[in-house]
Design a protein around this motif. Structure first.
Motif, PDB file in Angstrom:
ATOM      1  N   ASP A 178       0.864  -1.204   0.000  1.00  0.00           N
ATOM      2  CA  ASP A 178       0.000   0.000   0.000  1.00  0.00           C
ATOM      3  C   ASP A 178       0.886   1.235   0.000  1.00  0.00           C
TER       4      ASP A 178
ATOM      5  N   SER B 155      -5.978  -4.898  -0.642  1.00  0.00           N
ATOM      6  CA  SER B 155      -4.756  -5.175   0.142  1.00  0.00           C
ATOM      7  C   SER B 155      -4.734  -6.574   0.779  1.00  0.00           C
TER       8      SER B 155
ATOM      9  N   ASP C  79      -6.798   5.413  -4.993  1.00  0.00           N
ATOM     10  CA  ASP C  79      -6.630   4.263  -4.113  1.00  0.00           C
ATOM     11  C   ASP C  79      -5.422   3.528  -4.685  1.00  0.00           C
TER      12      ASP C  79
ATOM     13  N   GLU D 162      -5.929   7.312  -0.431  1.00  0.00           N
ATOM     14  CA  GLU D 162      -6.447   6.524   0.689  1.00  0.00           C
ATOM     15  C   GLU D 162      -5.429   6.469   1.818  1.00  0.00           C
ATOM     16  N   GLU D 163      -4.163   6.519   1.478  1.00  0.00           N
ATOM     17  CA  GLU D 163      -3.110   6.327   2.474  1.00  0.00           C
ATOM     18  C   GLU D 163      -2.641   7.623   3.129  1.00  0.00           C
TER      19      GLU D 163
ATOM     20  N   LEU E  58      -3.485   1.084  -3.864  1.00  0.00           N
ATOM     21  CA  LEU E  58      -3.475  -0.374  -3.881  1.00  0.00           C
ATOM     22  C   LEU E  58      -4.824  -0.863  -3.368  1.00  0.00           C
ATOM     23  N   ASP E  59      -5.627  -1.361  -4.263  1.00  0.00           N
ATOM     24  CA  ASP E  59      -6.962  -1.839  -3.886  1.00  0.00           C
ATOM     25  C   ASP E  59      -6.934  -3.356  -3.748  1.00  0.00           C
TER      26      ASP E  59
END
Ligand code: AHG
Ligand code: MN
Ligand code: MN
Length: 333
Positions: free
Chosen positions: A67, A120, A115, A90-91, A117-118
């Motif tokens: 991520d 995870s 996003d 997102e992070e 890395l979707d």
């Protein structure tokens, strides 16, 4: 066979803004996704990108090393191309401002929500994962500081949205509001080639995708719809397919025909998925591929966002299946 760059230039009249800016946006997206592709294909060989980073992100979720890698890869790649002025990820709790480089004659006027890395939970077990992105024009003047309202735009204002799926192959799928097209990475050349022109949802499908483990927490209308999917009538029962990566579930359903549902539950009254960097881009793609996306009652792209990491119940897929779902919500409420 067209490369992504050739395809964009050939279809330049379909983009209402500067073609150079679109090429720069894609140059960033391609570079970051190739870096992620390379790492994804090595996961397991070393401990470097497997498992948790030890950080809990703003969602209260455990951040995986990948991520974090994907987040940084996209930020760096956008930073160096003088086209994006702000990114919400997102992070990252707050949006990230990208200062224009002094020597730049070009104005950074695009806003990206991502996003990185979707899916995870699927990293360490070799199941498809993805990246989802959404692009807007900034609303505020380029002479002023960015504000949160530059990011809180309705989904219908998106000028570009898409995803990269890191699956059996790596495919980049996008829309600029003129259909949905998919490009597969040839890793030996390092180039994305047009492989899925004009992706389109079949009107009716035979797949339903929902996390059945949440059944006890679903409201009665959702439970009734699930029973409808399982009923032996007309073209039913549908088959159940759920990966747990929105990108993977969506990609399959768009090609084969189906419905994806992440509804509200007793414990999550707003559902789980994030409006700005999961639902809006997927909803834009859905509509461009002839499908339908809503929160069960309202069109996703018409929702006025009020905060960056806002969640919403989400349903998307083949038009007739989503309309039927909405009927259940309306009738059984
Ligand atoms: P992310 O990995 O970016 O946090 O997203 C995970 C999302 C989405 O991809 C997926 O459809 C959904 O969470 C799965 O959630 P459940 O495990 O609750 O079904
Ligand atoms: Mn996600
Ligand atoms: Mn994610």
């Amino acid at each position: 066979m067209y490369t992504l760059g050739e395809f964009i230039i050939k279809n330049r009249d379909n983009f209402l803004y500067s073609i150079e800016s679109l090429l720069r946006l894609f140059s960033s997206i391609k570079l970051a996704s190739k870096a992620i592709h390379k790492e994804v294909n090595k996961v397991g060989l070393t401990e470097e990108l497997i498992g948790s980073s030890g950080i809990t992100n703003i969602q209260g979720e455990n951040q995986q090393k990948l991520d974090n890698f994907a987040h940084k890869a996209f930020i760096e790649s956008f930073k160096s191309r003088n086209v994006v002025c702000g990114i919400a990820s997102e992070e990252s709790e707050d949006f990230i401002v990208i200062k224009e480089k002094k020597e730049n004659f070009y104005q950074n006027q695009y806003i990206v929500l991502i996003d990185p890395l979707d899916g995870s939970s699927n990293i360490d077990v070799n199941v498809s994962i993805g990246t989802i992105f959404s692009v807007y024009l900034r609303k505020s003047s380029v002479k002023m500081d960015l504000t949160i309202s530059d990011f809180l735009q309705k989904g219908k204002k998106q000028i570009l949205a898409g995803y990269i799926i890191y699956g059996s192959s790596t495919i980049l799928v996008f829309t600029i509001g003129k259909g949905v097209h998919g490009f597969t990475l040839d890793p030996s050349v390092g180039t994305f080639y047009l492989s899925h022109p004009n992706l389109h949802f079949p009107k009716v499908g035979s797949i339903y995708s929902i996390n059945h483990g949440n059944y006890a927490n679903f409201s009665s209308e959702i439970k009734k719809f699930i029973r409808y999917c399982q009923e032996k009538k007309e073209n039913r029962p549908y088959t159940a397919r759920y990966i747990g990566s929105l990108v993977g579930d969506f990609h399959r359903n768009m090609i084969k025909g189906g419905i994806y549902i992440y509804p509200k539950t007793d414990s999550s009254p707003n559902g789980k998925l994030r409006l700005l960097y999961e639902c809006n881009p997927i909803a834009f793609l859905t509509e461009q591929a002839g499908g339908k996306a809503s929160d069960g009652e309202n069109r996703i792209l018409d929702i006025k966002p009020i905060k960056l990491h806002q969640r919403t119940p989400f349903v998307c897929g083949s038009v007739e299946m989503v309309s039927k779902f909405e009927e259940f919500i309306a009738n059984y409420k």
